[in-house]
Design a protein around this motif. Structure first.
Motif, PDB file in Angstrom:
ATOM      1  N   GLN A  99     -26.164  52.462   7.542  1.00 23.38           N
ATOM      2  CA  GLN A  99     -25.550  51.590   6.601  1.00 23.38           C
ATOM      3  C   GLN A  99     -24.716  50.440   7.133  1.00 23.38           C
ATOM      4  O   GLN A  99     -25.488  49.911   6.383  1.00 23.38           O
ATOM      5  N   GLY A 100     -24.109  50.672   7.260  1.00 19.19           N
ATOM      6  CA  GLY A 100     -23.408  49.396   7.344  1.00 19.19           C
ATOM      7  C   GLY A 100     -23.473  48.392   9.272  1.00 19.19           C
ATOM      8  O   GLY A 100     -24.135  47.219   8.944  1.00 19.19           O
ATOM      9  N   LEU A 101     -23.962  49.813  10.328  1.00 20.11           N
ATOM     10  CA  LEU A 101     -24.479  48.592  11.388  1.00 20.11           C
ATOM     11  C   LEU A 101     -26.054  48.613  11.639  1.00 20.11           C
ATOM     12  O   LEU A 101     -27.040  47.818  12.486  1.00 20.11           O
ATOM     13  N   ARG A 102     -26.864  48.842  10.618  1.00 20.43           N
ATOM     14  CA  ARG A 102     -28.427  49.515  10.877  1.00 20.43           C
ATOM     15  C   ARG A 102     -28.885  49.854  12.037  1.00 20.43           C
ATOM     16  O   ARG A 102     -30.402  49.326  11.978  1.00 20.43           O
ATOM     17  N   MET A 103     -28.036  51.199  12.095  1.00 18.87           N
ATOM     18  CA  MET A 103     -28.859  52.191  13.420  1.00 18.87           C
ATOM     19  C   MET A 103     -30.026  52.916  13.071  1.00 18.87           C
ATOM     20  O   MET A 103     -29.593  53.808  11.706  1.00 18.87           O
ATOM     21  N   GLY A 104     -30.681  53.340  13.431  1.00 20.72           N
ATOM     22  CA  GLY A 104     -31.291  54.358  13.428  1.00 20.72           C
ATOM     23  C   GLY A 104     -31.128  55.942  13.548  1.00 20.72           C
ATOM     24  O   GLY A 104     -29.870  55.951  13.983  1.00 20.72           O
ATOM     25  N   PRO A 105     -31.272  57.049  12.926  1.00 24.47           N
ATOM     26  CA  PRO A 105     -30.066  57.849  12.950  1.00 24.47           C
ATOM     27  C   PRO A 105     -30.573  58.499  14.533  1.00 24.47           C
ATOM     28  O   PRO A 105     -29.140  58.832  15.134  1.00 24.47           O
ATOM     29  N   VAL A 106     -31.194  58.026  15.389  1.00 25.40           N
ATOM     30  CA  VAL A 106     -30.901  58.608  16.832  1.00 25.40           C
ATOM     31  C   VAL A 106     -29.747  57.874  18.040  1.00 25.40           C
ATOM     32  O   VAL A 106     -29.038  58.514  18.356  1.00 25.40           O
ATOM     33  N   GLU A 107     -29.903  56.307  17.872  1.00 27.75           N
ATOM     34  CA  GLU A 107     -29.279  55.256  18.102  1.00 27.75           C
ATOM     35  C   GLU A 107     -27.826  55.703  17.570  1.00 27.75           C
ATOM     36  O   GLU A 107     -26.923  55.967  18.017  1.00 27.75           O
ATOM     37  N   ARG A 157     -13.349  46.839  14.151  1.00 30.49           N
ATOM     38  CA  ARG A 157     -12.069  45.224  13.256  1.00 30.49           C
ATOM     39  C   ARG A 157     -12.920  44.038  14.149  1.00 30.49           C
ATOM     40  O   ARG A 157     -12.841  43.181  13.471  1.00 30.49           O
ATOM     41  N   TYR A 158     -13.591  44.137  15.604  1.00 29.12           N
ATOM     42  CA  TYR A 158     -13.220  42.805  16.105  1.00 29.12           C
ATOM     43  C   TYR A 158     -14.427  42.589  16.748  1.00 29.12           C
ATOM     44  O   TYR A 158     -15.492  41.282  16.673  1.00 29.12           O
ATOM     45  N   GLY A 159     -15.264  43.763  16.470  1.00 28.95           N
ATOM     46  CA  GLY A 159     -16.448  43.459  17.271  1.00 28.95           C
ATOM     47  C   GLY A 159     -17.794  43.714  15.640  1.00 28.95           C
ATOM     48  O   GLY A 159     -19.306  43.337  15.987  1.00 28.95           O
ATOM     49  N   TRP A 160     -17.355  43.950  14.726  1.00 35.56           N
ATOM     50  CA  TRP A 160     -18.140  43.678  13.646  1.00 35.56           C
ATOM     51  C   TRP A 160     -18.888  42.414  13.263  1.00 35.56           C
ATOM     52  O   TRP A 160     -18.048  41.497  13.047  1.00 35.56           O
ATOM     53  N   PRO A 161     -20.577  42.954  13.134  1.00 39.17           N
ATOM     54  CA  PRO A 161     -21.092  43.553  12.500  1.00 39.17           C
ATOM     55  C   PRO A 161     -21.833  43.124  14.306  1.00 39.17           C
ATOM     56  O   PRO A 161     -23.356  44.141  14.303  1.00 39.17           O
ATOM     57  N   ASP A 162     -22.156  42.892  15.264  1.00 37.70           N
ATOM     58  CA  ASP A 162     -22.000  43.162  16.565  1.00 37.70           C
ATOM     59  C   ASP A 162     -21.951  43.937  16.911  1.00 37.70           C
ATOM     60  O   ASP A 162     -22.443  44.275  18.564  1.00 37.70           O
ATOM     61  N   LEU A 163     -21.820  45.404  16.643  1.00 38.51           N
ATOM     62  CA  LEU A 163     -20.938  46.315  17.516  1.00 38.51           C
ATOM     63  C   LEU A 163     -22.133  47.354  17.529  1.00 38.51           C
ATOM     64  O   LEU A 163     -23.024  47.176  16.897  1.00 38.51           O
ATOM     65  N   GLY A 164     -21.872  47.083  19.091  1.00 42.80           N
ATOM     66  CA  GLY A 164     -22.810  48.412  19.237  1.00 42.80           C
ATOM     67  C   GLY A 164     -22.921  49.762  20.039  1.00 42.80           C
ATOM     68  O   GLY A 164     -21.426  50.136  20.088  1.00 42.80           O
ATOM     69  N   GLY A 233     -16.049  46.107   1.060  1.00 46.88           N
ATOM     70  CA  GLY A 233     -16.871  45.880   2.186  1.00 46.88           C
ATOM     71  C   GLY A 233     -16.794  47.136   3.193  1.00 46.88           C
ATOM     72  O   GLY A 233     -16.174  47.956   3.475  1.00 46.88           O
ATOM     73  N   MET A 234     -18.208  47.153   3.762  1.00 43.41           N
ATOM     74  CA  MET A 234     -18.618  48.205   4.792  1.00 43.41           C
ATOM     75  C   MET A 234     -17.329  48.318   6.251  1.00 43.41           C
ATOM     76  O   MET A 234     -16.472  49.559   6.673  1.00 43.41           O
ATOM     77  N   ARG A 235     -17.100  47.501   6.849  1.00 43.02           N
ATOM     78  CA  ARG A 235     -16.036  47.054   7.946  1.00 43.02           C
ATOM     79  C   ARG A 235     -15.094  47.722   7.529  1.00 43.02           C
ATOM     80  O   ARG A 235     -14.200  48.696   8.197  1.00 43.02           O
ATOM     81  N   ASP A 236     -14.201  46.868   6.025  1.00 43.68           N
ATOM     82  CA  ASP A 236     -12.827  46.439   6.453  1.00 43.68           C
ATOM     83  C   ASP A 236     -12.633  48.668   5.756  1.00 43.68           C
ATOM     84  O   ASP A 236     -11.830  49.140   5.234  1.00 43.68           O
ATOM     85  N   ALA A 237     -14.005  48.612   4.585  1.00 43.01           N
ATOM     86  CA  ALA A 237     -13.168  50.240   4.149  1.00 43.01           C
ATOM     87  C   ALA A 237     -13.665  51.652   5.192  1.00 43.01           C
ATOM     88  O   ALA A 237     -12.889  52.417   5.134  1.00 43.01           O
TER      89      ALA A 237
END
Length: 264
Positions: A99-107, A157-164, A233-237
């Motif tokens: 929900q936060g990084l919009r990954m699919g279930p497989v990813e 903390r430092y990679g959101w929202p581009d964290l992979g 927000g999603m990251r801080d939560a």
């Protein structure tokens, strides 16, 4: 068959876990508070019933005399926060990734593969390490797991929202390595002093504690995370719940200091 004990244990678990699991979504209606109030009384009645059956020479569902075994008793106390933290982490990370990084279930599932690989590798090495270092392996596992969660926290903390997946991989792999050094050794330790004729009961007590704690982790840590998403927000939560996870790891590591040193 211990019918009274079975019914009272079921009442204890349902009256505790059901409101914690469903209460937030239902808006905490009156029945959730009534159920939570019933839970400690049901637990007390269960203990008294089992103690009486044990003293009369019957076969209780959970013989209190079995809990006099130091290895089992202290192991169960450590297993509970370990399982609460594990299930809470898995639930929260799955929600955050999808929900936060919009990954699919497989990813999202692939992002946790390094954790499984770390756990698998550590569990294979566990018997040799335990033979040499005893229960100190469990303490070392807690420290390694804490390092892994700290790496995940830094990545969030430092990679959101581009964290992979690549950014998460080091932290979850190290966390899995730490878990693999703890859980298999802890389960072996808990059952090491259980008499052969009570091995089934001992295993049942261990698994019931583990499964109940896993459910409790989703209900408590998961509810905390979901409650914090709107204001923080999603990251801080996610960051706050990872700090809670670190606190639980600190508790389990401290409890590991009380385990018997020699693991048979």
């Amino acid at each position: 068959m211990d019918v009274p004990g079975t019914l009272l244990l079921g009442l204890t678990l349902v009256s505790l876990l059901l409101p914690l699991t469903e209460g937030r979504a239902a808006g905490w209606p009156l029945w959730t508070w009534v159920a939570l109030a019933v839970s400690p009384f049901a637990a007390l009645a269960f203990y008294l019933t089992e103690r009486r059956a044990d003293r009369l020479g019957h076969t209780p569902l959970v013989p209190p005399s079995l809990l006099r075994l130091v290895s089992l008793r202290r192991g169960l106390v450590m297993l509970a926060p370990f399982s609460v933290g594990f299930s809470g982490f898995m639930f929260v990370v799955a929600v955050a990734l999808q929900q936060g990084l919009r990954m699919g279930p497989v990813e999202a599932g692939a992002a946790l593969v390094p954790m499984a690989l770390g756990y698998f590798g550590a569990s294979l090495a566990g018997p040799r390490l335990t033979g040499r270092f005893g229960s100190r392996v469990v303490i070392a596992g807690g420290l390694v797991q804490a390092l892994g969660i700290a790496l995940v926290l830094a990545a969030v903390r430092y990679g959101w929202p581009d964290l992979g997946i690549a950014g998460l991989a080091p932290g979850v792999a190290v966390a899995g390595l730490g878990q693999g050094l703890q859980q298999p050794v802890l389960m072996r330790l808990m059952l090491s002093d259980v008499p052969a004729d009570r091995a089934g009961v001992g295993s049942g007590v261990m698994i019931t504690t583990q499964q109940s704690s896993l459910t409790l982790g989703v209900a408590t840590v998961g509810s905390l995370f979901l409650a914090l998403v709107a204001p923080l927000g999603m990251r801080d939560a996610l960051a706050v719940t990872l700090l809670v996870q670190l606190g639980l790891i600190a508790v389990t590591t401290a409890l590991g200091l009380r385990l018997p040193r020699v693991v048979r």
